[in-house]
Scaffold this motif. Sequence first.
Motif, mmCIF file in Angstrom:
data_model
loop_
_atom_site.group_PDB
_atom_site.id
_atom_site.type_symbol
_atom_site.label_atom_id
_atom_site.label_comp_id
_atom_site.label_asym_id
_atom_site.label_seq_id
_atom_site.Cartn_x
_atom_site.Cartn_y
_atom_site.Cartn_z
ATOM 1 N N GLY A 135 2.352 2.012 -3.551
ATOM 2 C CA GLY A 135 1.502 2.474 -4.505
ATOM 3 C C GLY A 135 1.406 1.437 -5.666
ATOM 4 O O GLY A 135 0.740 1.766 -6.957
ATOM 5 N N GLU A 150 -7.861 -0.128 -9.139
ATOM 6 C CA GLU A 150 -7.921 1.617 -9.432
ATOM 7 C C GLU A 150 -6.996 1.678 -10.376
ATOM 8 O O GLU A 150 -7.354 2.871 -11.216
ATOM 9 C CB GLU A 150 -7.394 1.938 -8.065
ATOM 10 N N GLY A 172 0.069 -1.796 -7.930
ATOM 11 C CA GLY A 172 -0.921 -2.824 -7.884
ATOM 12 C C GLY A 172 -0.598 -4.289 -8.077
ATOM 13 O O GLY A 172 0.371 -4.500 -9.033
ATOM 14 N N GLU A 200 0.766 -1.234 -0.105
ATOM 15 C CA GLU A 200 0.055 -0.101 0.164
ATOM 16 C C GLU A 200 0.908 0.990 0.059
ATOM 17 O O GLU A 200 0.497 2.220 -0.626
ATOM 18 C CB GLU A 200 -0.940 0.012 1.282
ATOM 19 N N SER A 227 -5.266 -6.767 -6.137
ATOM 20 C CA SER A 227 -5.394 -5.841 -4.713
ATOM 21 C C SER A 227 -6.144 -4.614 -5.422
ATOM 22 O O SER A 227 -6.556 -4.333 -6.464
ATOM 23 C CB SER A 227 -4.027 -5.424 -4.889
ATOM 24 N N LYS A 228 -6.813 -4.075 -4.323
ATOM 25 C CA LYS A 228 -7.825 -2.683 -4.771
ATOM 26 C C LYS A 228 -6.769 -1.910 -5.382
ATOM 27 O O LYS A 228 -7.332 -1.104 -6.385
ATOM 28 C CB LYS A 228 -8.065 -2.189 -3.222
ATOM 29 N N ARG A 229 -5.789 -1.455 -5.018
ATOM 30 C CA ARG A 229 -5.019 -0.629 -6.093
ATOM 31 C C ARG A 229 -4.840 -0.983 -7.416
ATOM 32 O O ARG A 229 -4.916 -0.321 -8.409
ATOM 33 C CB ARG A 229 -3.528 -0.602 -5.423
ATOM 34 N N TRP A 230 -4.766 -2.277 -7.821
ATOM 35 C CA TRP A 230 -4.652 -2.909 -9.129
ATOM 36 C C TRP A 230 -5.748 -2.429 -9.925
ATOM 37 O O TRP A 230 -5.796 -2.002 -11.068
ATOM 38 C CB TRP A 230 -4.363 -4.213 -9.324
#
Length: 227
Positions: free
Chosen positions: A170, A191, A172, A167, A186-189
Motif C-alpha cells: 500500500g 492516489e 506509494g 501494491e 506509482s499509481k498509489r503515490w
Amino acid sequence: MLESFYYRVERGIIVATKEGSDNLARSVFALQKRMKELDCVYRIFNELHKSSTADEAVKSVMEQLPQGFRFPEQMAIRIEIDGNEHRSVDQWSDERVISTEIVVNGREIGTISVSLTEGLDIKGSPFLKEEKKLLSGVAAALSSTLERVIIQRELKESLARLTFAVEASGEGIWDWDIKTGKVVFSKRWKEMFGFSDEEISDHVSEWEKRIYPEDVEEVKSVLNRCF
C-alpha cells in the motif's frame, strides 16, 4: 569454341597458358562462397537481434544457417539446449558432422551441430574450414542472444515480484532519472495525494511546482549539495 589463354614471359619467350584462367575461376568461386557466408551471417544476426525468446532465436538459426554452406539442401541442423533437442530435418549422419558448444554466462548449456546427410559423394573433408568458422560464429551469436533473453526474463520476473510487493504494502513510490528529468510515480503515490493516474505526468516538474514558493530556493540548494 575459342579457349581463353593468358600469357607470361619465360626466358624472354612469350608463352600461352591456361593457368591464369584456372586461378581466376578459383578466385571467383572463393569470392562467391564468401559473399554467401556473409549474407547468411547478416540474416542470422538480424533475426537474432529481433528475437525475444529462446525459441525464436533457435528457429531463426535453424532456418538461415543451411544457406551458408555449399550444399544447403543436404544440410541438417540440430540444436540442443538444456536437454531439449531441435532438428531441422529427420535425416542425420553421425559420420559427416561438425559441432560446437553453446555457452551462456560461462556455462555450456548445449551444442549446435550441422550434418551433411546421405546422398553426396565428396572427396576429402565434407566441410570447408570457412564453414567450420561460420558455425563457430553463429554459435557465439546464439549464445549472446540466449544470455540477453535470460537477463530480460529475469528482469521481467523481478519487476513483477517488486510490483506485487509494492501494491501489497500500500506504499506509494517514485523513481527519478536525474539526467532526463523523468520521474515514474506509482499509481498509489498519486492516489495518496488525491490525484488520478492521468493528472500527474512523468516529469520532475510535477513535484517542483508543488513546493511552497518560499521554500523553492532552499530546496534547490539542498538538492545541489546532494549532487
